[in-house]
Write a protein that holds these residues in place. Structure first.
Motif, PDB file in Angstrom:
ATOM      1  N   MET A  78     -60.657  -3.697  -2.866  1.00  0.00           N
ATOM      2  CA  MET A  78     -60.037  -3.883  -4.360  1.00  0.00           C
ATOM      3  C   MET A  78     -58.600  -3.348  -4.526  1.00  0.00           C
ATOM      4  SD  MET A  78     -61.372  -2.366  -8.009  1.00  0.00           S
ATOM      5  CE  MET A  78     -62.498  -3.332  -8.162  1.00  0.00           C
ATOM      6  N   ARG A 115     -58.100  -5.087 -12.289  1.00  0.00           N
ATOM      7  CA  ARG A 115     -58.639  -4.799 -10.970  1.00  0.00           C
ATOM      8  C   ARG A 115     -58.973  -5.867 -10.254  1.00  0.00           C
ATOM      9  NH1 ARG A 115     -60.879  -1.452 -14.934  1.00  0.00           N
ATOM     10  NH2 ARG A 115     -60.302   0.789 -14.948  1.00  0.00           N
ATOM     11  N   ALA A 147     -63.099  -6.233 -14.239  1.00  0.00           N
ATOM     12  CA  ALA A 147     -62.626  -6.295 -13.020  1.00  0.00           C
ATOM     13  C   ALA A 147     -62.854  -7.799 -12.509  1.00  0.00           C
ATOM     14  CB  ALA A 147     -63.378  -5.629 -12.030  1.00  0.00           C
TER      15      ALA A 147
END
Length: 339
Positions: free
Chosen positions: A150, A157, A258
């Motif tokens: 990541m 993210r 994310a």
């Protein structure tokens, strides 16, 4: 709560990782940082940069904040003389030794997190070492079957289902189970390491327009959609598959904690456009926190004093933040402030 104990590996000894470690010592953060590197290489680079540096030998069990002009160091010797900016396969084993010592320290509980500087994959490969990246190497070293890469830039993210593989191999690697495993690791990390109680995750499709109902590819229908349906059935807040060309728009991102992209160059160009020089690479699924800079060895900047320490500083801050949240999660003491 105790001071975060971070271990730093500067990476390629001829690259800017050594410069950044020397620069770090000039304005140290409020953390106990141990550098795994050749002390003489650090001192020589400090002299080249005309910066003061004192090497303090690391004593296990004694965590103290860094002091200006000092760098606590475990002295790991290079095999051959380092010429700044010039790669030497003879020092490839040294690079791996620093990573191994740092990772083992984390596995023993000696350090709370590991922060890595840039390595040069090509010189490791030239030395006959089949090295594809930090992520894969630390996965193998830790005995973990699957980890997730990541990158983080501010509130954005982006995690990857596949990492350093040829583009022509990506479609065959996208399986229902791999998507499930990736999203689950992202979910767990957002809860434990970022203290987000109910993470919202967006998943990109593989093909243009997320497959256009099967007319531009069936990976969404056969693999990605069934994975998302199963995850939603478990109570996860997962949306997708979304076309990658519209997923990274403000209207979508404001509803997400994310993004999960299918391959390296699908998600990371957007993130690096947003935050290059301040972005952080994070490995999810390891038994310890690991962060890294978002740039390469920048051989042309070595010894010039023009290397930007922003990404390293961000990686150290992110590692300390994540380690603190993970410690609180394990102790059941409640979450810290989400970043």
């Amino acid at each position: 709560m105790q001071l975060p104990r971070l271990v730093l590996t500067p990476g390629e000894p001829a690259g800017i990782g050594i410069d950044l470690a020397v620069q770090l010592a000039q304005s140290p953060p409020a953390a106990a940082i141990v550098c795994m590197a050749d002390a003489d290489v650090l001192l020589a680079r400090a002299e080249q940069l005309r910066l003061p540096l004192k090497i303090v030998p690391y004593q296990p069990g004694k965590a103290a904040p860094m002091r200006a002009g000092e760098l606590v160091c475990t002295d790991i010797r290079v095999a051959e003389t380092v010429a700044p900016g010039r790669l030497n396969p003879g020092n490839a084993a040294y690079v791996l030794q620093t990573l191994e010592c740092a990772a083992n320290g984390c596995l023993r509980g000696e350090f709370d997190a590991m922060v890595t500087g840039p390595v040069q994959k090509s010189v490791l490969n030239d030395a006959g070492i089949p090295f594809t990246g930090h992520t894969e190497y630390l996965c193998s070293l830790s005995g973990v079957e699957h980890v997730v890469m990541m990158l983080v830039a501010g509130s954005l993210r982006v995690a990857l289902v596949t990492t350093h593989v040829p583009l022509q191999s990506v479609a065959a690697l996208i399986t229902r189970q791999l998507v499930i495993d990736t999203v689950r690791k992202v979910q767990r990390a957002l809860q434990d390491d970022w203290a987000i109680a109910r993470p919202r995750i967006l998943v990109a499709g593989l093909n243009p327009h997320a497959g256009e109902g099967g007319h531009l590819g069936r990976e969404e229908i056969d693999q990605i959609i069934p994975a998302i349906e199963l995850l939603c059935g478990e109570g996860l807040l997962v949306t997708g598959p979304l076309p990658a060309d519209t997923l990274f728009t403000p209207s979508h991102l404001q509803e997400a904690d994310a993004v999960v992209a299918m391959y390296h160059d699908q998600g990371l160009p957007v993130l690096k456009h947003v935050g290059f020089g301040q972005a952080v690479n994070v490995t999810l699924g390891l038994p310890f926190v690991r962060t890294s800079v978002d740039h390469g060895t920048a051989l042309d900047l070595v010894g010039t004093g023009r290397a930007d320490p922003g990404s390293l500083q961000a990686a150290l801050a992110q590692a300390a933040h994540m380690a603190g949240n993970r410690q609180r999660a394990r102790q059941g003491a409640g979450p810290g402030m989400p970043s």
